[in-house]
Design a protein around this motif. Structure first.
Motif, PDB file in Angstrom:
ATOM      1  N   VAL A  82      -3.361  -1.079   7.735  1.00 46.43           N
ATOM      2  CA  VAL A  82      -2.378  -0.620   6.828  1.00 46.43           C
ATOM      3  C   VAL A  82      -1.711   0.523   7.644  1.00 46.43           C
ATOM      4  N   MET A  83      -0.606   0.167   8.062  1.00 50.50           N
ATOM      5  CA  MET A  83       0.174   0.908   8.833  1.00 50.50           C
ATOM      6  C   MET A  83       0.937   2.174   8.307  1.00 50.50           C
ATOM      7  N   LEU A  84       0.620   3.305   8.753  1.00 49.38           N
ATOM      8  CA  LEU A  84       1.212   4.753   8.234  1.00 49.38           C
ATOM      9  C   LEU A  84       2.255   5.057   9.025  1.00 49.38           C
ATOM     10  N   ILE A  85       3.383   5.132   8.468  1.00 50.22           N
ATOM     11  CA  ILE A  85       4.610   5.352   9.473  1.00 50.22           C
ATOM     12  C   ILE A  85       5.238   6.546   9.016  1.00 50.22           C
ATOM     13  N   GLY A  86       5.616   7.474   9.970  1.00 49.49           N
ATOM     14  CA  GLY A  86       6.134   8.669   9.656  1.00 49.49           C
ATOM     15  C   GLY A  86       5.277   9.868   8.868  1.00 49.49           C
ATOM     16  N   LEU A  87       4.127  10.067   9.580  1.00 45.97           N
ATOM     17  CA  LEU A  87       2.999  10.877   8.910  1.00 45.97           C
ATOM     18  C   LEU A  87       3.726  12.266   8.469  1.00 45.97           C
ATOM     19  N   LYS A  88       3.497  12.540   7.503  1.00 47.37           N
ATOM     20  CA  LYS A  88       3.510  13.963   6.756  1.00 47.37           C
ATOM     21  C   LYS A  88       2.595  15.064   7.106  1.00 47.37           C
ATOM     22  N   GLN A  89       1.172  14.795   7.320  1.00 43.96           N
ATOM     23  CA  GLN A  89       0.306  15.438   7.631  1.00 43.96           C
ATOM     24  C   GLN A  89      -0.548  15.357   8.943  1.00 43.96           C
ATOM     25  N   GLN A  90      -1.278  16.167   9.306  1.00 43.75           N
ATOM     26  CA  GLN A  90      -1.784  15.855  10.686  1.00 43.75           C
ATOM     27  C   GLN A  90      -3.187  15.179  10.440  1.00 43.75           C
ATOM     28  N   LEU A  91      -3.570  14.365  11.053  1.00 47.36           N
ATOM     29  CA  LEU A  91      -4.587  13.465  10.669  1.00 47.36           C
ATOM     30  C   LEU A  91      -5.746  13.792  11.870  1.00 47.36           C
ATOM     31  N   GLN A  92      -6.642  14.788  11.424  1.00 53.37           N
ATOM     32  CA  GLN A  92      -7.942  15.159  12.429  1.00 53.37           C
ATOM     33  C   GLN A  92      -9.301  14.658  11.772  1.00 53.37           C
ATOM     34  N   PRO A  93     -10.116  14.467  12.576  1.00 51.15           N
ATOM     35  CA  PRO A  93     -11.357  14.022  12.083  1.00 51.15           C
ATOM     36  C   PRO A  93     -12.018  15.170  10.943  1.00 51.15           C
ATOM     37  N   ALA A 117       0.871  -1.086   0.103  1.00 48.59           N
ATOM     38  CA  ALA A 117       0.055   0.120   0.107  1.00 48.59           C
ATOM     39  C   ALA A 117       0.973   1.280   0.014  1.00 48.59           C
ATOM     40  N   ALA A 118       0.276   2.486  -0.552  1.00 43.47           N
ATOM     41  CA  ALA A 118       1.251   3.479  -0.552  1.00 43.47           C
ATOM     42  C   ALA A 118       0.149   4.645  -0.184  1.00 43.47           C
ATOM     43  N   SER A 119       0.935   5.711   0.183  1.00 40.36           N
ATOM     44  CA  SER A 119       0.257   6.968   0.495  1.00 40.36           C
ATOM     45  C   SER A 119       1.182   8.249   0.629  1.00 40.36           C
ATOM     46  N   ASP A 120       0.783   9.268   0.298  1.00 40.52           N
ATOM     47  CA  ASP A 120       1.651  10.410   0.272  1.00 40.52           C
ATOM     48  C   ASP A 120       1.457  11.012   1.608  1.00 40.52           C
ATOM     49  N   ALA A 121       0.424  10.397   2.575  1.00 45.91           N
ATOM     50  CA  ALA A 121       0.350  11.251   3.987  1.00 45.91           C
ATOM     51  C   ALA A 121       1.504  10.717   4.980  1.00 45.91           C
ATOM     52  N   ALA A 122       2.276   9.483   4.276  1.00 46.63           N
ATOM     53  CA  ALA A 122       3.310   8.863   5.414  1.00 46.63           C
ATOM     54  C   ALA A 122       4.430   8.544   4.736  1.00 46.63           C
ATOM     55  N   ALA A 123       5.881   8.579   5.232  1.00 48.24           N
ATOM     56  CA  ALA A 123       7.150   8.222   4.823  1.00 48.24           C
ATOM     57  C   ALA A 123       6.842   6.655   4.399  1.00 48.24           C
ATOM     58  N   VAL A 124       6.361   5.808   5.215  1.00 48.66           N
ATOM     59  CA  VAL A 124       6.545   4.404   4.951  1.00 48.66           C
ATOM     60  C   VAL A 124       4.916   4.040   5.167  1.00 48.66           C
TER      61      VAL A 124
END
Ligand SMILES: [Cu+2]
Length: 157
Positions: free
Chosen positions: A110-121, A65-72
């Motif tokens: 799906v683990m999001l490691i090293g968040l690049k953005q705040q995750l607020q509701p 899985a991939a996401s721009d929201a986390a480093a890994v």
């Protein structure tokens, strides 16, 4: 026609319907109720949860899985080891044909490691799921507040 010319023609014909293949994948993999756990500012990690149903006739697996929201971004599960619930990376999450697979707190995620953005509701995270046949499926997961049952800490006795 020379054999090489036939091959090239075949390759051109196969390369064109890329968008169609992506649409098929989206229909083949049903993603229900995706969400990402909201975390306080400064918290480096979070996790995404959802229910995945493989609507195709063939057994598949989620392999990345991939996401721009986390480093890994990693695939994780929880399991009991020596009386402790621990989180472990897994190589893949099996998606048998027609069987709903639940990713939920305390289990697969799906683990999001090293968040690049705040995750607020109210926020949302874009995820790309990669299947073992190379198909990629995009999903938008809203950020929701979740009680963290066992994620991120271990019980020692
Ligand atoms: Cu994890």
């Amino acid at each position: 026609m020379q054999p090489l010319a036939i091959l090239l023609t075949l390759a051109a014909g196969l390369a064109l319907p890329g968008a169609v293949a992506a649409a098929d994948a989206a229909e083949g993999l049903q993603i229900t109720a995706p969400y990402v756990r909201a975390v306080p500012p400064g918290q480096p990690n979070s996790a995404a949860f959802m229910e995945l149903t493989n609507r195709s006739d063939a057994d598949r697996a989620l392999v990345a899985a991939a996401s721009d929201a986390a480093a890994v971004v990693e695939l994780h599960t929880h399991r009991m080891e020596d009386g402790m619930m621990v989180m472990r990376q897994v190589a893949q999450i099996d998606l048998p044909a027609g069987v709903p697979v639940v990713l939920a707190p305390g289990g697969l995620h799906v683990m999001l490691i090293g968040l690049k953005q705040q995750l607020q509701p109210g926020d949302a995270v874009e995820l790309t799921l990669v299947l073992d046949d190379g198909e990629q499926v995009s999903v938008t997961a809203p950020v929701q507040a979740v009680q963290p049952p066992m994620h991120g800490h271990q019980h020692q006795h």
